[in-house]
Design a protein around this motif. Structure first.
Motif, mmCIF file in Angstrom:
data_model
loop_
_atom_site.group_PDB
_atom_site.id
_atom_site.type_symbol
_atom_site.label_atom_id
_atom_site.label_comp_id
_atom_site.label_asym_id
_atom_site.label_seq_id
_atom_site.Cartn_x
_atom_site.Cartn_y
_atom_site.Cartn_z
ATOM 1 N N ARG A 32 0.819 -1.210 0.000
ATOM 2 C CA ARG A 32 0.000 0.000 0.000
ATOM 3 C C ARG A 32 0.856 1.265 0.000
ATOM 4 O O ARG A 32 0.536 2.250 -0.685
ATOM 5 C CB ARG A 32 -0.916 -0.010 1.222
ATOM 6 N N LEU A 33 1.953 1.257 0.732
ATOM 7 C CA LEU A 33 2.835 2.430 0.767
ATOM 8 C C LEU A 33 3.488 2.659 -0.595
ATOM 9 O O LEU A 33 3.655 3.810 -1.027
ATOM 10 C CB LEU A 33 3.900 2.254 1.850
ATOM 11 N N LEU A 34 3.841 1.576 -1.269
ATOM 12 C CA LEU A 34 4.416 1.724 -2.615
ATOM 13 C C LEU A 34 3.387 2.298 -3.582
ATOM 14 O O LEU A 34 3.724 3.124 -4.435
ATOM 15 C CB LEU A 34 4.921 0.371 -3.120
ATOM 16 N N PHE A 244 -9.157 -4.178 6.190
ATOM 17 C CA PHE A 244 -9.610 -2.973 6.888
ATOM 18 C C PHE A 244 -8.466 -2.363 7.690
ATOM 19 O O PHE A 244 -8.270 -1.139 7.680
ATOM 20 C CB PHE A 244 -10.780 -3.285 7.820
ATOM 21 N N VAL A 245 -7.707 -3.197 8.391
ATOM 22 C CA VAL A 245 -6.598 -2.692 9.204
ATOM 23 C C VAL A 245 -5.580 -1.967 8.332
ATOM 24 O O VAL A 245 -5.136 -0.849 8.653
ATOM 25 C CB VAL A 245 -5.931 -3.851 9.974
ATOM 26 N N ILE A 246 -5.213 -2.565 7.221
ATOM 27 C CA ILE A 246 -4.214 -1.957 6.335
ATOM 28 C C ILE A 246 -4.763 -0.700 5.675
ATOM 29 O O ILE A 246 -4.060 0.323 5.570
ATOM 30 C CB ILE A 246 -3.741 -2.975 5.275
ATOM 31 N N ALA A 250 -2.928 2.840 6.292
ATOM 32 C CA ALA A 250 -2.416 3.546 5.118
ATOM 33 C C ALA A 250 -3.033 4.945 5.016
ATOM 34 O O ALA A 250 -2.339 5.920 4.703
ATOM 35 C CB ALA A 250 -2.705 2.743 3.852
ATOM 36 N N HIS A 251 -4.311 5.040 5.296
ATOM 37 C CA HIS A 251 -4.971 6.352 5.213
ATOM 38 C C HIS A 251 -4.521 7.276 6.332
ATOM 39 O O HIS A 251 -4.105 8.418 6.094
ATOM 40 C CB HIS A 251 -6.485 6.182 5.247
ATOM 41 N N LEU A 252 -4.582 6.794 7.562
ATOM 42 C CA LEU A 252 -4.271 7.648 8.713
ATOM 43 C C LEU A 252 -2.809 8.053 8.744
ATOM 44 O O LEU A 252 -2.479 9.174 9.150
ATOM 45 C CB LEU A 252 -4.647 6.914 10.006
ATOM 46 N N GLN A 332 -13.387 6.550 14.430
ATOM 47 C CA GLN A 332 -14.604 6.864 13.685
ATOM 48 C C GLN A 332 -14.637 8.323 13.246
ATOM 49 O O GLN A 332 -15.075 8.633 12.127
ATOM 50 C CB GLN A 332 -15.834 6.505 14.523
ATOM 51 N N ARG A 333 -14.172 9.213 14.099
ATOM 52 C CA ARG A 333 -14.104 10.633 13.707
ATOM 53 C C ARG A 333 -13.111 10.823 12.557
ATOM 54 O O ARG A 333 -13.389 11.541 11.590
ATOM 55 C CB ARG A 333 -13.681 11.489 14.899
ATOM 56 N N ALA A 334 -11.952 10.181 12.662
ATOM 57 C CA ALA A 334 -10.909 10.378 11.659
ATOM 58 C C ALA A 334 -11.282 9.776 10.305
ATOM 59 O O ALA A 334 -10.876 10.291 9.262
ATOM 60 C CB ALA A 334 -9.596 9.778 12.157
#
Length: 368
Positions: A32-34, A244-246, A250-252, A332-334
């Motif tokens: 995902r980072l790549l 979901f975890v990844i 990756a987003h946060l 949930q907010r983020a």
């Protein structure tokens, strides 16, 4: 000393350093980072996992130079890298620390060496490299057996622990939070119980809830026996799929406003333990009969079954009467408005069961 490619051009120095490769979560996060252009990525690996790491590099990056392997060991100061190698990593802007022993039955010494002292060594390296960001993958189960609702604001609550895995992950997060309080730009992610991919069911290790799946599969479909514990009807089993975890990490991790925050990556609406058992049974077409039993007796029974080659682990029983409920208001907010949310267990249990059926050779041994 500058690095060059085989064609003579300048070799771009690594921008990311990651521990926990070629593990299940680490490999997915590297991919995902790549994809978002964060390479090159320096991956710390143990020599015994080099062949697997090289295989994963080929799968993720082909012949590209985007993933670079460095042999080391987080249980050693400087994570086992010499001064020259650490100097070559001074370009690193972000460090992701995923390496840990995830084994509910782990002995105290290896758990402390990897999970606690290893995390302290990685923190030291992050500070020595003056990395802009430190991303730490903890676990919701730093809660231990906290009796109540455990949120991102909780950590040091005087809780007891089910096992050395939980205790040492708790001690490791305490160390990270102390550095954060001293000015380290860190973000902490606490996944709940991570299982396979919600679409494909893919997993590389059968632990945690997989003992339940495999134990039921090993019994006749007409009548599969499970034990219900006193208080178990009120306990929740908080399960999250790897994707979901990844996706969330990756987003946060790509946002500046997440510095200094803790995010619990859990299911905000988990099923009760009896409902999880019923749901798994339905997914595999088994009639499950729950027989009331005491915890000590059931643990002895599971130990006997494990000694005879059955897919059983007594340590998993502690999660069948676990008193803690997990909430994730910060997460949930983020993630509001991003479309990222934990799917309900019922929506992917079929994929998990199908993968286990099709891949019986996958083991339960932890990377260490």
């Amino acid at each position: 000393m500058s690095e060059h490619t085989a064609s003579g051009g300048a070799r771009k120095p690594p921008q990311v350093l990651l521990t926990g490769f070629p593990g299940f979560l680490g490999s997915a996060l590297v991919e995902r980072l790549l994809e978002r252009g964060d390479g090159p990525i320096a991956c710390l690996i143990q020599p015994k996992y080099r062949a697997l790491a090289e295989k994963r590099v080929t799968e993720l990056a082909g012949g590209d130079d985007a993933i670079r392997l460095y042999e080391g060991d987080i249980t050693e100061p400087g994570i086992g890298l010499d001064d020259g190698t650490l100097e070559a990593l001074e370009s690193v802007a972000a460090l992701y620390h995923l390496a840990a022993i995830y084994d509910l039955a782990v002995d105290p010494e290896p758990a402390e060496a990897v999970n606690v002292r290893g995390t302290e060594h990685v923190l030291d390296v992050a500070e020595a490299l003056e990395a802009d960001r430190f991303h730490y993958v903890s676990t919701c189960y730093v809660s231990g057996r906290y009796d109540g609702v455990f949120t991102e604001d909780h950590l040091e609550e005087g809780q007891s622990f089910n096992n050395h895995y939980e205790r040492t992950k708790y001690e490791a997060e305490v160390a990270v939070q102390e550095r954060l309080a001293d000015g380290l730009s860190a973000t902490i992610y606490r996944p709940a119980i991570v299982v396979g991919d919600s679409e494909t069911g893919e997993a590389d290790k059968y632990d945690g809830p997989y003992y339940l799946i495999r134990l039921l599969l090993a019994q006749p479909a007409a009548c599969s026996i499970m034990t219900s514990l006193p208080g178990g009807a009120d306990s929740e089993l908080n399960v999250v799929p790897r994707d979901f975890v990844i996706d969330a990490i990756a987003h946060l991790s790509g946002r500046e406003d997440t510095v200094g925050e803790v995010y619990q990556l859990c299911d905000p609406s988990p099923l009760s333990v009896p409902t999880v058992i019923e749901t798994v049974g339905d997914a595999m077409g088994h009639r499950v009969v729950s027989i009331p039993g005491s915890k000590p007796l059931t643990k002895r029974l599971l130990g006997t079954l494990a000694a005879r080659g059955w897919p059983a682990e007594p340590a998993t029983l502690d999660y069948f009467d676990h008193p803690t409920r997990y909430a994730c208001p910060n997460t949930q907010r983020a993630l509001a408005g991003t479309g990222l949310e934990c799917p309900p267990f019922e929506s992917y249990v079929d994929a998990l069961v199908a993968f286990v059926r099709d891949n019986p050779a996958v083991g339960d041994e932890a990377m260490s």
